[in-house]
Scaffold this active site. Sequence first.
Site, PDB file in Angstrom:
ATOM      1  N   TYR A  92       0.821  -1.209   0.000  1.00  0.00           N
ATOM      2  CA  TYR A  92       0.000   0.000   0.000  1.00  0.00           C
ATOM      3  C   TYR A  92       0.855   1.259   0.000  1.00  0.00           C
ATOM      4  O   TYR A  92       1.760   1.430   0.832  1.00  0.00           O
ATOM      5  CB  TYR A  92      -0.883  -0.018   1.247  1.00  0.00           C
ATOM      6  CG  TYR A  92      -2.028   0.972   1.242  1.00  0.00           C
ATOM      7  CD1 TYR A  92      -3.159   0.744   0.480  1.00  0.00           C
ATOM      8  CD2 TYR A  92      -1.986   2.113   2.040  1.00  0.00           C
ATOM      9  CE1 TYR A  92      -4.223   1.637   0.495  1.00  0.00           C
ATOM     10  CE2 TYR A  92      -3.043   3.001   2.062  1.00  0.00           C
ATOM     11  CZ  TYR A  92      -4.163   2.760   1.285  1.00  0.00           C
ATOM     12  OH  TYR A  92      -5.211   3.640   1.304  1.00  0.00           O
ATOM     13  N   SER A 186       0.681  -7.791   1.706  1.00  0.00           N
ATOM     14  CA  SER A 186      -0.208  -6.740   2.171  1.00  0.00           C
ATOM     15  C   SER A 186      -1.206  -6.361   1.061  1.00  0.00           C
ATOM     16  O   SER A 186      -1.939  -7.222   0.593  1.00  0.00           O
ATOM     17  CB  SER A 186       0.601  -5.543   2.671  1.00  0.00           C
ATOM     18  OG  SER A 186      -0.215  -4.623   3.349  1.00  0.00           O
ATOM     19  N   GLN A 187      -1.223  -5.106   0.629  1.00  0.00           N
ATOM     20  CA  GLN A 187      -2.073  -4.764  -0.504  1.00  0.00           C
ATOM     21  C   GLN A 187      -1.784  -5.690  -1.677  1.00  0.00           C
ATOM     22  O   GLN A 187      -2.708  -6.168  -2.366  1.00  0.00           O
ATOM     23  CB  GLN A 187      -1.847  -3.317  -0.938  1.00  0.00           C
ATOM     24  CG  GLN A 187      -2.593  -2.944  -2.216  1.00  0.00           C
ATOM     25  CD  GLN A 187      -2.242  -1.557  -2.719  1.00  0.00           C
ATOM     26  OE1 GLN A 187      -3.066  -0.650  -2.632  1.00  0.00           O
ATOM     27  NE2 GLN A 187      -1.042  -1.381  -3.230  1.00  0.00           N
ATOM     28  N   ASP A 272       0.182  -9.355  13.815  1.00  0.00           N
ATOM     29  CA  ASP A 272      -0.135  -8.381  12.764  1.00  0.00           C
ATOM     30  C   ASP A 272      -1.395  -7.599  13.142  1.00  0.00           C
ATOM     31  O   ASP A 272      -2.487  -8.160  13.235  1.00  0.00           O
ATOM     32  CB  ASP A 272      -0.357  -9.114  11.440  1.00  0.00           C
ATOM     33  CG  ASP A 272      -0.453  -8.171  10.245  1.00  0.00           C
ATOM     34  OD1 ASP A 272      -0.614  -6.952  10.450  1.00  0.00           O
ATOM     35  OD2 ASP A 272      -0.376  -8.660   9.103  1.00  0.00           O
ATOM     36  N   HIS A 301       3.211  -7.550  10.704  1.00  0.00           N
ATOM     37  CA  HIS A 301       2.772  -7.420   9.319  1.00  0.00           C
ATOM     38  C   HIS A 301       3.815  -7.925   8.326  1.00  0.00           C
ATOM     39  O   HIS A 301       3.477  -8.206   7.175  1.00  0.00           O
ATOM     40  CB  HIS A 301       2.422  -5.959   9.041  1.00  0.00           C
ATOM     41  CG  HIS A 301       1.665  -5.760   7.774  1.00  0.00           C
ATOM     42  ND1 HIS A 301       0.551  -6.503   7.436  1.00  0.00           N
ATOM     43  CD2 HIS A 301       1.870  -4.897   6.718  1.00  0.00           C
ATOM     44  CE1 HIS A 301       0.093  -6.117   6.264  1.00  0.00           C
ATOM     45  NE2 HIS A 301       0.874  -5.148   5.805  1.00  0.00           N
TER      46      HIS A 301
END
Length: 327
Positions: A92, A186-187, A272, A301
């Site tokens: 992100y 993640s994203q 996370d 994360h």
Amino acid sequence: MLSDLDLPALWEYRSGHQDPPGFDAFWHGTLAGARAAGDGAVLTPVPTALRTVDVYDAEFPGFGGHPVRGWLRLPRDRGDAPLPAVVQYHGYGSGRGGPYDDLVWASAGYAHLIMDARGQGGAHAGGATGDPVGSAPAHPGFATRGIEDKETYYYRRVFTDAVRAVDAVRGLECVDARRVAVWGNSQGGGIALAVAGLVPGLAAGFFQAPLLTDVRRALRVTGTGPYREITGYLGARRSSADAVFETLAHFDGVGFARRALAPGRFSTGLADDVCPPSTVFGAYHAYAGPKTIRAWEFNGHEAGGHEDLADALSAFGAATARGDEER
């Protein structure tokens, strides 16, 4: 410390996400429209000091035919046989980075495309792809742009771009179209999961701490990262909740997981607080294809970090080797 459920509870947890009516028709129409707007990739060689990897500035048509950029990296000594390929999606606010970044996949013998997420790249690694589509008022960031209508939501464009990235790679003469895998964190993990549910015939997928997965659960248990943008938006626009959740239901990773058939590997850190582990397990349990998951007890994360990368190399190597034998 745990950010969410403990491991025994995660194995028992099942997402309550329900696919909205018309989910498949929405995505079929979206992708058909994008494919009708153009095809193919333009590759521009990038001069570097690298001796074993060739780098190209790649441009291909995404949502609405809009130009999307990425780096394509190829092993220089690649012979005549078509290569397996990996399409990567970044985290992100980041971007495709520079030509010397992310050399692992090409060094391991893959064609490797890392795609820009349109409009991003200002916060971390630089991006080179704009988003020519405007939106109604949004909370700072990207997660709420156009969020009150599935037709205008930002991730409709991004997920479509991501599918078109796979289309572009499959169209390269140097690539074996049957041996294309997707990967992201993640994203990027959320984007890869969406692509796995939208594109048939992928060789494999690796989804590290995926975002936009089991979204209603995420909004209940975390107040950080991009999910905070959505709760912030709803806090300011109290009457918009129904429209927002109707939109998000069309972009939830659990829905894509139910349609994904390629061998999939998930990874999550039990500490996370950005993409809570229960949301990752929610997608994992729903995943329709062969699957594995690793839960890193003391990580956040970053999940398994470089060990996840090693797992992905091993898993993709096995998956693409099977495709090579079939040839």
